[in-house]
Scaffold this motif. Structure first.
Motif, PDB file in Angstrom:
ATOM      1  N   LEU A 138       0.835  -1.207   0.000  1.00  0.00           N
ATOM      2  CA  LEU A 138       0.000   0.000   0.000  1.00  0.00           C
ATOM      3  C   LEU A 138       0.868   1.253   0.000  1.00  0.00           C
ATOM      4  N   HIS A 139       1.945   1.226   0.773  1.00  0.00           N
ATOM      5  CA  HIS A 139       2.810   2.405   0.861  1.00  0.00           C
ATOM      6  C   HIS A 139       3.658   2.593  -0.396  1.00  0.00           C
ATOM      7  N   VAL A 140       3.969   1.518  -1.083  1.00  0.00           N
ATOM      8  CA  VAL A 140       4.608   1.656  -2.398  1.00  0.00           C
ATOM      9  C   VAL A 140       3.616   2.318  -3.355  1.00  0.00           C
ATOM     10  N   TYR A 141       2.365   1.893  -3.303  1.00  0.00           N
ATOM     11  CA  TYR A 141       1.313   2.505  -4.131  1.00  0.00           C
ATOM     12  C   TYR A 141       1.156   3.995  -3.800  1.00  0.00           C
ATOM     13  N   PHE A 142       1.153   4.331  -2.502  1.00  0.00           N
ATOM     14  CA  PHE A 142       1.059   5.747  -2.111  1.00  0.00           C
ATOM     15  C   PHE A 142       2.262   6.525  -2.655  1.00  0.00           C
ATOM     16  N   LEU A 143       3.448   5.916  -2.596  1.00  0.00           N
ATOM     17  CA  LEU A 143       4.643   6.554  -3.139  1.00  0.00           C
ATOM     18  C   LEU A 143       4.439   6.886  -4.617  1.00  0.00           C
ATOM     19  N   VAL A 144       3.974   5.909  -5.375  1.00  0.00           N
ATOM     20  CA  VAL A 144       3.767   6.120  -6.812  1.00  0.00           C
ATOM     21  C   VAL A 144       2.725   7.210  -7.050  1.00  0.00           C
ATOM     22  N   LEU A 145       1.620   7.151  -6.332  1.00  0.00           N
ATOM     23  CA  LEU A 145       0.577   8.178  -6.486  1.00  0.00           C
ATOM     24  C   LEU A 145       1.108   9.570  -6.178  1.00  0.00           C
ATOM     25  N   GLU A 146       1.834   9.696  -5.091  1.00  0.00           N
ATOM     26  CA  GLU A 146       2.246  11.015  -4.627  1.00  0.00           C
ATOM     27  C   GLU A 146       3.484  11.550  -5.363  1.00  0.00           C
ATOM     28  N   MET A 147       4.385  10.661  -5.765  1.00  0.00           N
ATOM     29  CA  MET A 147       5.607  11.133  -6.411  1.00  0.00           C
ATOM     30  C   MET A 147       5.481  11.250  -7.926  1.00  0.00           C
ATOM     31  N   PHE A 148       4.694  10.384  -8.535  1.00  0.00           N
ATOM     32  CA  PHE A 148       4.679  10.312  -9.992  1.00  0.00           C
ATOM     33  C   PHE A 148       3.318  10.596 -10.633  1.00  0.00           C
ATOM     34  N   LEU A 149       2.242  10.393  -9.900  1.00  0.00           N
ATOM     35  CA  LEU A 149       0.908  10.537 -10.500  1.00  0.00           C
ATOM     36  C   LEU A 149       0.092  11.673  -9.901  1.00  0.00           C
ATOM     37  N   TRP A 150       0.687  12.481  -9.043  1.00  0.00           N
ATOM     38  CA  TRP A 150      -0.036  13.527  -8.319  1.00  0.00           C
ATOM     39  C   TRP A 150      -0.817  14.447  -9.249  1.00  0.00           C
ATOM     40  N   ASP A 151      -0.183  14.871 -10.337  1.00  0.00           N
ATOM     41  CA  ASP A 151      -0.840  15.810 -11.250  1.00  0.00           C
ATOM     42  C   ASP A 151      -1.353  15.128 -12.521  1.00  0.00           C
ATOM     43  N   ARG A 152      -1.520  13.823 -12.456  1.00  0.00           N
ATOM     44  CA  ARG A 152      -2.102  13.041 -13.552  1.00  0.00           C
ATOM     45  C   ARG A 152      -3.548  12.707 -13.173  1.00  0.00           C
ATOM     46  N   PRO A 153      -4.337  12.255 -14.125  1.00  0.00           N
ATOM     47  CA  PRO A 153      -5.759  12.004 -13.831  1.00  0.00           C
ATOM     48  C   PRO A 153      -6.002  11.093 -12.620  1.00  0.00           C
ATOM     49  N   LEU A 154      -5.260   9.987 -12.505  1.00  0.00           N
ATOM     50  CA  LEU A 154      -5.483   9.077 -11.368  1.00  0.00           C
ATOM     51  C   LEU A 154      -5.165   9.747 -10.044  1.00  0.00           C
ATOM     52  N   GLY A 155      -4.054  10.457  -9.986  1.00  0.00           N
ATOM     53  CA  GLY A 155      -3.679  11.144  -8.754  1.00  0.00           C
ATOM     54  C   GLY A 155      -4.674  12.232  -8.385  1.00  0.00           C
ATOM     55  N   MET A 156      -5.078  13.029  -9.373  1.00  0.00           N
ATOM     56  CA  MET A 156      -6.027  14.107  -9.085  1.00  0.00           C
ATOM     57  C   MET A 156      -7.387  13.553  -8.666  1.00  0.00           C
ATOM     58  N   LYS A 157      -7.799  12.448  -9.281  1.00  0.00           N
ATOM     59  CA  LYS A 157      -9.078  11.831  -8.890  1.00  0.00           C
ATOM     60  C   LYS A 157      -8.982  11.243  -7.480  1.00  0.00           C
ATOM     61  N   THR A 158      -7.887  10.546  -7.204  1.00  0.00           N
ATOM     62  CA  THR A 158      -7.703   9.907  -5.898  1.00  0.00           C
ATOM     63  C   THR A 158      -7.732  10.930  -4.777  1.00  0.00           C
ATOM     64  N   ARG A 176      -8.769  14.113  -5.078  1.00  0.00           N
ATOM     65  CA  ARG A 176      -9.784  15.150  -5.330  1.00  0.00           C
ATOM     66  C   ARG A 176      -9.154  16.531  -5.528  1.00  0.00           C
ATOM     67  N   LEU A 177      -8.226  16.590  -6.474  1.00  0.00           N
ATOM     68  CA  LEU A 177      -7.473  17.816  -6.731  1.00  0.00           C
ATOM     69  C   LEU A 177      -7.902  18.461  -8.045  1.00  0.00           C
ATOM     70  N   THR A 178      -7.852  19.761  -8.075  1.00  0.00           N
ATOM     71  CA  THR A 178      -7.974  20.478  -9.336  1.00  0.00           C
ATOM     72  C   THR A 178      -6.578  20.504  -9.967  1.00  0.00           C
ATOM     73  N   PRO A 179      -6.495  20.722 -11.257  1.00  0.00           N
ATOM     74  CA  PRO A 179      -5.167  20.818 -11.880  1.00  0.00           C
ATOM     75  C   PRO A 179      -4.292  21.898 -11.232  1.00  0.00           C
ATOM     76  N   GLU A 180      -4.896  23.008 -10.851  1.00  0.00           N
ATOM     77  CA  GLU A 180      -4.133  24.088 -10.221  1.00  0.00           C
ATOM     78  C   GLU A 180      -3.596  23.658  -8.859  1.00  0.00           C
ATOM     79  N   ARG A 181      -4.454  23.044  -8.076  1.00  0.00           N
ATOM     80  CA  ARG A 181      -4.042  22.587  -6.734  1.00  0.00           C
ATOM     81  C   ARG A 181      -2.958  21.517  -6.843  1.00  0.00           C
ATOM     82  N   ALA A 182      -3.108  20.610  -7.808  1.00  0.00           N
ATOM     83  CA  ALA A 182      -2.097  19.565  -8.014  1.00  0.00           C
ATOM     84  C   ALA A 182      -0.754  20.194  -8.378  1.00  0.00           C
ATOM     85  N   ARG A 183      -0.774  21.173  -9.266  1.00  0.00           N
ATOM     86  CA  ARG A 183       0.458  21.849  -9.675  1.00  0.00           C
ATOM     87  C   ARG A 183       1.110  22.544  -8.480  1.00  0.00           C
ATOM     88  N   ASP A 184       0.296  23.221  -7.681  1.00  0.00           N
ATOM     89  CA  ASP A 184       0.826  23.997  -6.555  1.00  0.00           C
ATOM     90  C   ASP A 184       1.357  23.132  -5.410  1.00  0.00           C
TER      91      ASP A 184
END
Length: 117
Positions: free
Chosen positions: A15-35, A37-45
């Protein structure tokens, strides 16, 4: 019971490897933003902060993997890192979203209980 406890520890590590991937690599991608609940602006910031969180999640996963690798001698290591995950889950539930308690804290608590049985 030891096998079941180690399977739960492995699940928490994965689970923590998955969190790592979400937070480090997918944060501003569709899956990360959906997971998260981020807007593109918030994800970028917040991308750099999320990557930092992801790195810490990777350390938790590595510690749990280390405990598993040590076998029976890894019990204190597994308990320490599960305790860290539990504290992070409780803190996240109090400060961010109650869901974190169930996604992060509950599996860690279950692992701790199973290791003590």
């Amino acid at each position: 019971m030891s096998l079941i406890a180690d399977l739960v520890v492995a699940l928490v590590a994965l689970l923590h490897v998955y969190f790592l991937v979400l937070e480090m690599f997918l944060w501003d991608r569709p899956l990360g933003m959906k997971t998260f609940r981020l807007t593109p602006e918030r994800a970028r910031d917040t991308k750099v902060l999320a990557a930092n969180q992801g790195l810490y999640n990777g350390f938790l996963a590595a510690g749990l993997a280390w405990g598993l690798w040590l076998g029976a001698a890894g019990l204190p290591v597994k308990l320490f890192f599960l305790g860290c995950v539990l504290v992070a889950g409780v803190f996240g539930a109090v400060t961010v979203n109650r869901r974190i308690l169930f996604v992060q804290g509950l599996p860690a608590a279950l692992g701790i209980v199973l290791l003590w049985l």
